[in-house]
Design an enzyme around this catalytic site. Structure first.
Site, PDB file in Angstrom:
ATOM      1  N   THR A   1     111.606 -37.216  51.157  1.00 57.41           N
ATOM      2  CA  THR A   1     110.853 -38.466  51.096  1.00 57.41           C
ATOM      3  C   THR A   1     111.819 -39.600  50.803  1.00 57.41           C
ATOM      4  O   THR A   1     112.764 -39.422  50.023  1.00 57.41           O
ATOM      5  CB  THR A   1     109.760 -38.434  50.010  1.00 57.41           C
ATOM      6  OG1 THR A   1     109.227 -39.753  49.828  1.00 57.41           O
ATOM      7  CG2 THR A   1     110.299 -37.945  48.669  1.00 57.41           C
ATOM      8  N   ILE A   2     111.579 -40.754  51.404  1.00 52.13           N
ATOM      9  CA  ILE A   2     112.468 -41.891  51.131  1.00 52.13           C
ATOM     10  C   ILE A   2     112.229 -42.435  49.735  1.00 52.13           C
ATOM     11  O   ILE A   2     113.085 -43.137  49.187  1.00 52.13           O
ATOM     12  CB  ILE A   2     112.293 -43.019  52.168  1.00 52.13           C
ATOM     13  CG1 ILE A   2     110.908 -43.672  52.058  1.00 52.13           C
ATOM     14  CG2 ILE A   2     112.551 -42.520  53.572  1.00 52.13           C
ATOM     15  CD1 ILE A   2     110.774 -44.951  52.857  1.00 52.13           C
ATOM     16  N   ASP A   3     111.074 -42.117  49.129  1.00 57.48           N
ATOM     17  CA  ASP A   3     110.715 -42.716  47.845  1.00 57.48           C
ATOM     18  C   ASP A   3     111.535 -42.194  46.666  1.00 57.48           C
ATOM     19  O   ASP A   3     111.598 -42.836  45.622  1.00 57.48           O
ATOM     20  CB  ASP A   3     109.231 -42.484  47.553  1.00 57.48           C
ATOM     21  CG  ASP A   3     108.327 -43.086  48.618  1.00 57.48           C
ATOM     22  OD1 ASP A   3     108.792 -43.990  49.340  1.00 57.48           O
ATOM     23  OD2 ASP A   3     107.167 -42.655  48.735  1.00 57.48           O
TER      24      ASP A   3
ATOM     25  N   ARG B   1     117.837 -71.249  51.667  1.00 57.13           N
ATOM     26  CA  ARG B   1     116.528 -70.624  51.531  1.00 57.13           C
ATOM     27  C   ARG B   1     116.492 -69.566  50.443  1.00 57.13           C
ATOM     28  O   ARG B   1     117.508 -68.966  50.112  1.00 57.13           O
ATOM     29  CB  ARG B   1     116.119 -69.955  52.856  1.00 57.13           C
ATOM     30  CG  ARG B   1     115.736 -70.926  53.949  1.00 57.13           C
ATOM     31  CD  ARG B   1     115.503 -70.208  55.247  1.00 57.13           C
ATOM     32  NE  ARG B   1     115.028 -71.128  56.281  1.00 57.13           N
ATOM     33  CZ  ARG B   1     115.098 -70.893  57.571  1.00 57.13           C
ATOM     34  NH1 ARG B   1     115.630 -69.765  58.010  1.00 57.13           N
ATOM     35  NH2 ARG B   1     114.649 -71.777  58.438  1.00 57.13           N
TER      36      ARG B   1
ATOM     37  N   MET C   1     110.153 -50.468  50.942  1.00 61.05           N
ATOM     38  CA  MET C   1     109.144 -49.435  50.718  1.00 61.05           C
ATOM     39  C   MET C   1     109.425 -48.676  49.416  1.00 61.05           C
ATOM     40  O   MET C   1     110.331 -49.018  48.666  1.00 61.05           O
ATOM     41  CB  MET C   1     109.095 -48.489  51.916  1.00 61.05           C
ATOM     42  CG  MET C   1     108.650 -49.177  53.202  1.00 61.05           C
ATOM     43  SD  MET C   1     108.559 -48.070  54.619  1.00 61.05           S
ATOM     44  CE  MET C   1     107.005 -47.237  54.275  1.00 61.05           C
TER      45      MET C   1
ATOM     46  N   GLU D   1     107.325 -52.481  47.408  1.00 58.67           N
ATOM     47  CA  GLU D   1     105.974 -52.702  47.920  1.00 58.67           C
ATOM     48  C   GLU D   1     104.867 -52.379  46.910  1.00 58.67           C
ATOM     49  O   GLU D   1     103.754 -52.888  47.024  1.00 58.67           O
ATOM     50  CB  GLU D   1     105.745 -51.862  49.174  1.00 58.67           C
ATOM     51  CG  GLU D   1     105.789 -50.364  48.932  1.00 58.67           C
ATOM     52  CD  GLU D   1     105.546 -49.548  50.199  1.00 58.67           C
ATOM     53  OE1 GLU D   1     105.151 -50.140  51.217  1.00 58.67           O
ATOM     54  OE2 GLU D   1     105.756 -48.323  50.152  1.00 58.67           O
TER      55      GLU D   1
ATOM     56  N   VAL E   1     110.919 -49.377  59.417  1.00 62.57           N
ATOM     57  CA  VAL E   1     112.279 -49.240  59.945  1.00 62.57           C
ATOM     58  C   VAL E   1     113.146 -48.450  58.961  1.00 62.57           C
ATOM     59  O   VAL E   1     114.124 -47.816  59.344  1.00 62.57           O
ATOM     60  CB  VAL E   1     112.894 -50.633  60.234  1.00 62.57           C
ATOM     61  CG1 VAL E   1     113.183 -51.384  58.945  1.00 62.57           C
ATOM     62  CG2 VAL E   1     114.175 -50.500  61.057  1.00 62.57           C
TER      63      VAL E   1
END
Length: 206
Positions: A52-54, A89, A96, A149, A199
């Site tokens: 999992t990317i988490d 800016r 995520m 997120e 992505v």
């Protein structure tokens, strides 16, 4: 397999009918949670592979997918420095991770973010605004703010409905967009939002 009793029985029947010795479950919290129940409640032999990317699974330092997600997010943050500086800016980058802030923390540090917000720590919005203003006062007319997120801004961010695994669904309008509005309205600085989204999960196919 636990959405209803029939699905569970069908999975168990197929497992035994095919003579499978063990189930290799490759996935994250939900996949491995279901696999663990198949073992503890029904005695199936299971091998869990933490992918999992988490990076939010116990029993392992890093999960498969996390390093790639961090690399992609870091590269994006690094590239945004140029446009942030040239156009004066504030760039808000939403990454995520759901309710784990590992991607935001690692990519924010590696990419040179000026402020990082993660779900594990209550967001200090006043601190974000103070940091951005302080940089402008010192002649640094740009800032990079990375937000995970799953950060709860105390507004309509987390919706009441739950997904099939019992997790609260994140808001339609992401936390990055909402944070961007807060910064823009409070400081008057030109603020843009980049949502990296899926992505970060992309993989090369051979």
């Amino acid at each position: 397999p636990f959405r209803d009793a029939d699905a569970t029985h069908a999975a168990l029947d197929g497992f035994r009918r095919l003579g499978i010795d063990a189930l290799v479950a490759i996935g994250g919290e939900d996949t491995l949670g279901a696999a663990s129940r198949l073992h503890s409640e029904h005695g199936l032999h299971v091998v869990g592979v933490p992918k999992t990317i988490d990076n939010d699974l116990s029993g392992t330092d890093f999960t498969f997918g996390f390093d790639t997600a961090v690399q992609i997010a870091t590269d994006a943050i690094d590239r945004l420095h140029t446009t942030a500086e040239s156009h004066d800016r504030v760039m808000v980058v939403e990454v995520m991770g759901r309710h784990a802030g590992w991607i935001a923390l690692y990519s924010g540090l590696a990419g040179g973010a000026d402020y990082i917000l993660i779900p594990e720590k209550k967001p200090d919005i006043a601190g974000v605004l103070e940091s951005v203003r302080h940089r402008h006062e010192r002649g640094l007319d740009y800032s990079i703010v990375v937000v995970s997120e799953g950060v709860d801004l105390g507004d309509e961010g987390v919706q009441g409905e739950l997904d099939e695994f019992g997790h609260a669904r994140l808001a339609q309008q992401g936390v990055g967009d909402r944070l961007g509005v807060i910064i823009r309205e409070a400081t008057g600085y030109d603020t843009r939002v980049t949502v990296l989204g899926h992505v970060q999960i992309g993989r090369a196919h051979v």
